[in-house]
Scaffold this motif. Structure first.
Motif, PDB file in Angstrom:
ATOM      1  N   GLU A 105       0.649  -1.024   0.060  1.00 32.67           N
ATOM      2  CA  GLU A 105      -0.160   0.666  -0.044  1.00 32.67           C
ATOM      3  C   GLU A 105       0.687   1.313   0.048  1.00 32.67           C
ATOM      4  O   GLU A 105       1.713   1.477   0.452  1.00 32.67           O
ATOM      5  CB  GLU A 105      -0.691  -0.468   1.428  1.00 32.67           C
ATOM      6  N   PRO A 106       0.475   2.213  -0.967  1.00 35.25           N
ATOM      7  CA  PRO A 106       1.521   3.332  -0.719  1.00 35.25           C
ATOM      8  C   PRO A 106       1.367   3.549   0.313  1.00 35.25           C
ATOM      9  O   PRO A 106       0.622   3.688   1.967  1.00 35.25           O
ATOM     10  CB  PRO A 106       0.379   4.784  -1.570  1.00 35.25           C
ATOM     11  N   GLY A 107       2.564   4.296   1.001  1.00 33.89           N
ATOM     12  CA  GLY A 107       3.343   4.924   2.366  1.00 33.89           C
ATOM     13  C   GLY A 107       3.123   4.125   3.307  1.00 33.89           C
ATOM     14  O   GLY A 107       4.155   3.771   4.521  1.00 33.89           O
ATOM     15  N   THR A 108       3.605   2.466   2.769  1.00 37.19           N
ATOM     16  CA  THR A 108       3.918   1.365   3.574  1.00 37.19           C
ATOM     17  C   THR A 108       5.007   0.731   3.181  1.00 37.19           C
ATOM     18  O   THR A 108       5.731   0.201   1.986  1.00 37.19           O
ATOM     19  CB  THR A 108       2.441  -0.025   3.755  1.00 37.19           C
ATOM     20  N   ASP A 109       5.817   0.569   4.333  1.00 39.58           N
ATOM     21  CA  ASP A 109       7.688   0.521   3.925  1.00 39.58           C
ATOM     22  C   ASP A 109       7.782  -1.276   4.074  1.00 39.58           C
ATOM     23  O   ASP A 109       7.158  -2.279   4.519  1.00 39.58           O
ATOM     24  CB  ASP A 109       8.679   0.929   5.007  1.00 39.58           C
ATOM     25  N   ARG A 110       8.194  -1.444   3.398  1.00 45.03           N
ATOM     26  CA  ARG A 110       8.776  -2.628   2.981  1.00 45.03           C
ATOM     27  C   ARG A 110       9.365  -3.468   4.084  1.00 45.03           C
ATOM     28  O   ARG A 110      10.199  -3.348   4.811  1.00 45.03           O
ATOM     29  CB  ARG A 110       9.991  -3.617   1.810  1.00 45.03           C
ATOM     30  N   PRO A 111       9.088  -4.677   5.252  1.00 45.48           N
ATOM     31  CA  PRO A 111       9.047  -4.724   7.152  1.00 45.48           C
ATOM     32  C   PRO A 111      11.016  -6.222   6.335  1.00 45.48           C
ATOM     33  O   PRO A 111      10.884  -6.202   5.204  1.00 45.48           O
ATOM     34  CB  PRO A 111       8.089  -5.710   7.383  1.00 45.48           C
ATOM     35  N   ASP A 112      11.430  -5.506   7.215  1.00 47.97           N
ATOM     36  CA  ASP A 112      12.676  -6.422   7.433  1.00 47.97           C
ATOM     37  C   ASP A 112      12.388  -8.172   6.910  1.00 47.97           C
ATOM     38  O   ASP A 112      13.101  -8.588   6.851  1.00 47.97           O
ATOM     39  CB  ASP A 112      13.258  -6.240   8.947  1.00 47.97           C
TER      40      ASP A 112
END
Length: 232
Positions: A131-138
């Motif tokens: 989703e826009p604004g969501t960073d890729r989780p580690d």
């Protein structure tokens, strides 16, 4: 033998899709739209509302193609089990309320199972949508076999009904019960294969527990440990 006496076409088998939802109003319509749009001719949609406080059940009710079960909040495993118990299809699949299926997912997996009677669970690859604004989780790393993100999920499977005549999702796991079910199925002798095609989209939006914290690795390791003890 007349046409009416012939065995039914296995590629036209009824597919029941269980949609567990808990406060998922933001994305549920896209999920259900994707199921209504399946090119397979026989789809049963079973939405199981897990005690949502938002408009999830109301949205599901607006789809005449869906059957909606309302339950008190008991968690994902119990919700999926309730959906399976209510489903009537020969084949059962799952779509979380924030994900969606590509139009040919059901028909592709049904055709594979029809052509491979020794396979009981047909998994598939998936795309990952941020989703826009969501960073890729580690924790989200490339799949070791295919190289794409989160390449094969336990929830991607299309299951023969016989699997659930013997097995259920565990209700004592907050997450990881889908992985546990596959381990149970393999131990019980059910055939599991992966189709080398992306047929579903997994949404990462940061609001769900799995998106925030990643897979429950401790519960996955617990599953593996229990399985190894049983094999001794």
């Amino acid at each position: 033998m007349t046409a009416t006496d012939a065995d039914p076409d296995p590629s036209a088998a009824l597919v029941s899709v269980v949609v567990p939802v808990y406060d998922g109003e933001r994305y549920l319509a896209q999920c259900l739209d994707s199921l209504v749009a399946q090119d397979h001719p026989a789809i049963e949609i079973v939405v199981v509302d897990d005690g949502s406080a938002d408009r999830s059940a109301t949205i599901a009710d607006s789809y005449p193609e869906a059957r909606v079960l309302r339950r008190p909040h008991e968690g994902l495993g119990a919700t999926r089990n309730a959906g399976v118990a209510a489903a009537t299809g020969e084949l059962v699949g799952f779509c979380d309320a924030d994900d969606w299926w590509k139009p040919h997912k059901a028909s592709t997996q049904v055709a594979y199972l029809a052509a491979h009677p020794d396979v009981d669970i047909a998994l598939c690859r998936q795309d990952t949508h941020f989703e826009p604004g969501t960073d890729r989780p580690d924790w989200l790393i490339p799949d070791q076999r295919y190289g794409d993100l989160d390449g094969v999920s336990a929830t991607s499977g299309l299951f023969r009904r016989a699997v659930f005549e013997q097995l259920q999702y565990r209700t004592d796991m907050a997450t990881g019960s889908d992985f546990n079910l596959l381990v149970q199925a393999r131990a019980a002798g059910f055939g599991i294969e992966v189709l080398d095609e992306s047929l579903r989209v997994r949404r990462i939006h940061g609001a769900s527990m799995s998106d925030r914290e990643g897979p429950a690795f401790d519960q996955m390791f617990q599953t593996v440990r229990e399985h190894l003890r049983q094999q001794r």
